[in-house]
Design an enzyme around this catalytic site. Structure first.
Site, PDB file in Angstrom:
ATOM      1  N   LYS A  91       0.884  -1.178   0.000  1.00 40.76           N
ATOM      2  CA  LYS A  91       0.000   0.000   0.000  1.00 40.76           C
ATOM      3  C   LYS A  91       0.909   1.212   0.000  1.00 40.76           C
ATOM      4  CE  LYS A  91      -2.861   2.171   3.460  1.00 40.76           C
ATOM      5  NZ  LYS A  91      -3.115   3.543   2.996  1.00 40.76           N
ATOM      6  N   GLY A 152      -7.318   9.957   9.505  1.00 40.08           N
ATOM      7  CA  GLY A 152      -7.565  10.225  10.916  1.00 40.08           C
ATOM      8  C   GLY A 152      -8.624  11.282  11.181  1.00 40.08           C
ATOM      9  N   ALA A 179      -9.085   5.795   4.040  1.00 36.87           N
ATOM     10  CA  ALA A 179      -8.824   6.904   4.974  1.00 36.87           C
ATOM     11  C   ALA A 179      -9.996   7.866   5.126  1.00 36.87           C
ATOM     12  CB  ALA A 179      -7.585   7.698   4.580  1.00 36.87           C
ATOM     13  N   GLY A 180     -10.107   8.369   6.341  1.00 38.13           N
ATOM     14  CA  GLY A 180     -11.075   9.417   6.646  1.00 38.13           C
ATOM     15  C   GLY A 180     -12.461   8.920   6.985  1.00 38.13           C
ATOM     16  N   ASN A 201      -8.716   2.603   9.705  1.00 35.81           N
ATOM     17  CA  ASN A 201      -7.937   2.259  10.890  1.00 35.81           C
ATOM     18  C   ASN A 201      -8.439   3.009  12.133  1.00 35.81           C
ATOM     19  OD1 ASN A 201      -4.355   1.789  11.365  1.00 35.81           O
ATOM     20  ND2 ASN A 201      -5.893   1.982  12.918  1.00 35.81           N
ATOM     21  N   THR A 202      -8.348   4.349  12.079  1.00 32.10           N
ATOM     22  CA  THR A 202      -8.568   5.145  13.288  1.00 32.10           C
ATOM     23  C   THR A 202      -9.939   4.914  13.918  1.00 32.10           C
ATOM     24  OG1 THR A 202      -7.150   6.828  12.287  1.00 32.10           O
ATOM     25  CG2 THR A 202      -8.450   7.506  14.196  1.00 32.10           C
TER      26      THR A 202
END
Ligand SMILES: CC(=O)[C@@H](O)[C@H](O)COP(=O)(O)O
Length: 252
Positions: A91, A152, A179-180, A201-202
């Site tokens: 990635k 994040g 993301a986001g 992830n976050t």
């Protein structure tokens, strides 16, 4: 297909920032994921520990170049990842801006070209820009990973129109939102729009209950995928009676 792999789950999970390895392991199980991503620069030499954590789980590792800001850093990190995890997958993140963590499209395309030529199967973290997408495909990428919002931030799909255009433009290319994403409803929305997967992830790692949140995202991603497959209704400007008047009893 993501290169040579057809995952059962369309949920790709990041592994950074969990309260403990045990919670990470349970969150992975609850997510139902087939693919986790791991940061070489953050995990460092933890490759062995990581492999142990995955024992018994049938999971593919997608190493990432998080934290890399130059082509050289990203390419070197990808080489280390290949050694450590014995995989051609990478990635590719090449960050261009410290505050927004926005990808540097020029360095990204260059790194993708180098790594693809070396036999890597590159998953590029990019924006919704169509031209950058074209250049990444020309560089050898077989899929694209547009951001939903800055890493994040949890803002969800910040540029819906741009992402919709990307989905239409690259109709035959696997597109994974990366993301986001902050809430399961946002992940479901992306799947309903026809995206092929969600990497996050976050939102799971930092949830009050990461295991419960991994499960919630699993359900949402499955629901969005099922809704897309079932055929969503078109939106209308005007009302349309859902109960037909034909056959009503004449009460006059
Ligand atoms: C783990 C990883 O690869 C991140 O760089 C990724 O982009 C996830 O972003 P969120 O943390 O916003 O879900």
């Amino acid at each position: 297909m993501f290169y040579d792999f057809d995952p059962q789950s369309r949920f790709l999970l990041g592994t950074a920032g969990y309260p403990s390895p045990a919670i990470l392991q349970q969150a992975i199980a609850a997510s139902g994921t087939d693919i986790i991503t791991v940061s070489l620069r953050r995990e460092g030499a933890a490759g062995a520990a990581f492999r142990e954590l995955l024992t018994g789980l049938n999971i593919r590792v997608l190493p990432n170049t998080a934290g890399c800001h130059t082509v050289k850093e990203a390419v070197t990190t990808a080489h280390m990842a290949r050694e450590l995890f014995n995989t051609a997958w990478i990635k590719l993140e090449v960050i261009g801006h410290a505050d927004t963590l926005q990808p540097d499209p020029f360095a990204l395309v260059e790194a993708a070209r180098i790594l693809s030529a070396e036999g890597f199967q590159v998953f590029p973290y990019t924006t919704e820009d169509l031209i950058v997408g074209e250049k990444l495909l020309a560089a050898g990428c077989e899929l694209l990973m547009p951001w939903g919002a800055p890493i994040g931030s949890g803002q969800g799909l910040r540029n819906i129109d741009g992402l919709r255009a990307m989905r239409a433009w690259f109709s035959d290319i696997p597109l994974i939102i990366d993301a986001g994403i902050g809430a399961p409803s946002q992940a479901a929305q992306a799947m309903e729009m026809g995206f092929d997967g969600i990497l996050l992830n976050t939102a799971v790692a930092k949830a009050g209950d990461p295991i419960g949140m991994a499960n919630a995202f699993r359900l949402a991603i499955e629901a969005g995928q099922a809704a897309r497959a079932a055929g969503l209704m078109e939106k209308r400007d005007m009302a349309a009676a859902s109960t037909p008047i034909f056959g009503l009893a004449n009460l006059s």
